[in-house]
Scaffold this motif. Structure first.
Motif, PDB file in Angstrom:
ATOM      1  N   PHE A  96       0.844  -1.202   0.000  1.00 37.80           N
ATOM      2  CA  PHE A  96       0.000   0.000   0.000  1.00 37.80           C
ATOM      3  C   PHE A  96       0.871   1.241   0.000  1.00 37.80           C
ATOM      4  N   LYS A  97       0.728   1.997  -1.081  1.00 44.15           N
ATOM      5  CA  LYS A  97       1.545   3.206  -1.268  1.00 44.15           C
ATOM      6  C   LYS A  97       0.684   4.434  -0.990  1.00 44.15           C
ATOM      7  N   VAL A  98       1.229   5.604  -1.317  1.00 42.63           N
ATOM      8  CA  VAL A  98       0.421   6.832  -1.222  1.00 42.63           C
ATOM      9  C   VAL A  98      -0.834   6.614  -2.064  1.00 42.63           C
ATOM     10  N   PRO A  99      -2.016   6.853  -1.510  1.00 39.26           N
ATOM     11  CA  PRO A  99      -3.253   6.554  -2.254  1.00 39.26           C
ATOM     12  C   PRO A  99      -3.359   7.342  -3.560  1.00 39.26           C
ATOM     13  N   ARG A 111      -9.755   0.466  -0.621  1.00 35.08           N
ATOM     14  CA  ARG A 111      -8.677  -0.270  -1.310  1.00 35.08           C
ATOM     15  C   ARG A 111      -8.210  -1.476  -0.488  1.00 35.08           C
ATOM     16  N   ARG A 127       2.468  -2.718   4.483  1.00 34.15           N
ATOM     17  CA  ARG A 127       1.721  -1.525   4.896  1.00 34.15           C
ATOM     18  C   ARG A 127       0.234  -1.853   4.728  1.00 34.15           C
ATOM     19  N   GLU A 131      -1.668   2.753   7.929  1.00 30.70           N
ATOM     20  CA  GLU A 131      -1.030   4.002   7.470  1.00 30.70           C
ATOM     21  C   GLU A 131      -1.974   5.186   7.689  1.00 30.70           C
ATOM     22  N   ASP A 132      -3.260   4.905   7.693  1.00 31.55           N
ATOM     23  CA  ASP A 132      -4.254   5.978   7.827  1.00 31.55           C
ATOM     24  C   ASP A 132      -4.378   6.502   9.254  1.00 31.55           C
ATOM     25  N   VAL A 135       1.199   7.483   9.119  1.00 34.41           N
ATOM     26  CA  VAL A 135       1.726   8.607   8.324  1.00 34.41           C
ATOM     27  C   VAL A 135       0.708   9.744   8.234  1.00 34.41           C
ATOM     28  N   VAL A 136      -0.541   9.369   8.110  1.00 33.07           N
ATOM     29  CA  VAL A 136      -1.613  10.361   7.956  1.00 33.07           C
ATOM     30  C   VAL A 136      -1.730  11.248   9.205  1.00 33.07           C
ATOM     31  N   LEU A 141      -1.981  14.775   7.466  1.00 33.99           N
ATOM     32  CA  LEU A 141      -2.608  14.766   6.129  1.00 33.99           C
ATOM     33  C   LEU A 141      -4.118  14.977   6.219  1.00 33.99           C
TER      34      LEU A 141
END
Ligand code: AMP
Ligand code: MG
Length: 272
Positions: A96-99, A111, A127, A131-132, A135-136, A141
């Motif tokens: 799972f990368k940057v959406p 996803r 990942r 991540e939500d 990183v988020v 973000l």
């Protein structure tokens, strides 16, 4: 070598508050060295292959493995080593990368749900939906009122999956900040590793403490009886591989899988 129940030692008991500074990323739980561990790793790898065969044959459960770590924490290496005994036919790895723009137009689990392994198969998330809230959250973000209800949402989502025969096992590969420095430096020094260099990783390092806090909340709030988190001491790759393979073997054995009864009377089929 001491026989230690790694699952019991590494699981995050649901409802506990996690303080990562109390977890030693160099721990090996009585296993002395790579040499001693190799036998166990090989046995586990072989057993995982057998259990996967049974999972596929029974076609009742699926296994979802979630891998989270700081950059250079060993997610790719874990996939490579631990899965080496598995038949690729029944296994999918989803990074799972940057959406994408399309993904961002949906809820953050859209996803993820699409990538959940079907019955009989193993799915590895490199990942994940975590991540939500990692990183988020750290990179701001989205605002707090958006990310803070996600812990409960994730628990509910994983509960639905578990009730539908998805066995969920989540690993946090825990490395020290010093070990990350060594690994990121090695990527700069070795031309063969240059392709792995992502400038963002070197920036994220500045947020190490914020990431640790975010991971502590993930581990403390989202380790549930139906989808437990394990904190894997991951400075030593051999111990990481040993622990992950051991926990996966135990998770699959817990399913008490059986070969399905043949739909035909096999004794009546004669070859001419
Ligand atoms: P890598 O796994 O090294 O290929 O990097 C993937 C990058 O995508 C990492 O920097 C992740 O933090 C980032 N990423 C993954 N999921 C999300 C997400 N939901 N929102 C923002 N960034 C994400
Ligand atoms: Mg990266």
């Amino acid at each position: 070598m001491k026989a230690i129940n790694l699952s019991k030692n590494l699981i995050v008991k649901p409802g506990t508050k996690v303080n990562l500074s109390k977890y030693n990323p160099d721990d090996t739980f009585g296993f002395e060295d790579k040499q001693g561990a190799m036998d166990v790793i090989q046995r586990n790898t072989f057993r995982l292959g057998e259990l996967q065969y049974l999972l596929y044959a029974e076609n009742k459960h699926s296994l979802l493995i979630v891998l989270q770590a700081m950059d250079a924490g060993g997610k790719d290496g874990t996939v490579r080593h631990v899965m080496s005994g598995i038949n690729p036919m029944g296994c999918t790895v989803t990074p799972f990368k940057v959406p994408s723009a399309e993904e961002l137009d949906h809820d953050y689990l859209w996803r993820i749900h699409k990538a959940v392994p079907p019955k009989g198969e193993i799915g590895i998330f490199n990942r994940s939906h975590y991540e939500d809230v990692l990183v988020v959250r750290v990179r701001k973000l989205v605002p707090k009122p958006v990310w803070s209800p996600r812990y409960d949402q994730i628990n509910a989502f994983e509960n639905i999956l578990a009730q539908n025969n998805v066995k969920i096992v989540k690993f946090f590969l825990h490395i020290s900040k010093e070990e990350q420095k060594k690994r990121l430096q090695a990527r700069l020094d070795d031309p063969v590793k240059h392709w792995k260099v992502a400038p963002g990783d070197y920036v994220d390092r500045k947020y190490w403490d914020e990431y640790m806090t975010a991971f502590e909340d993930v581990l403390g709030r989202c380790s549930t009886p139906w989808a437990p988190w394990y904190v894997i001491p991951a400075n030593k790759k051999w111990f990481r591989n040993l622990a992950v393979s051991q926990i996966l073997v135990e998770a699959l054995e817990e399913l008490n899988m059986k070969f399905p009864k043949p739909a035909y009377d096999i004794s009546k089929i004669k070859l001419k």
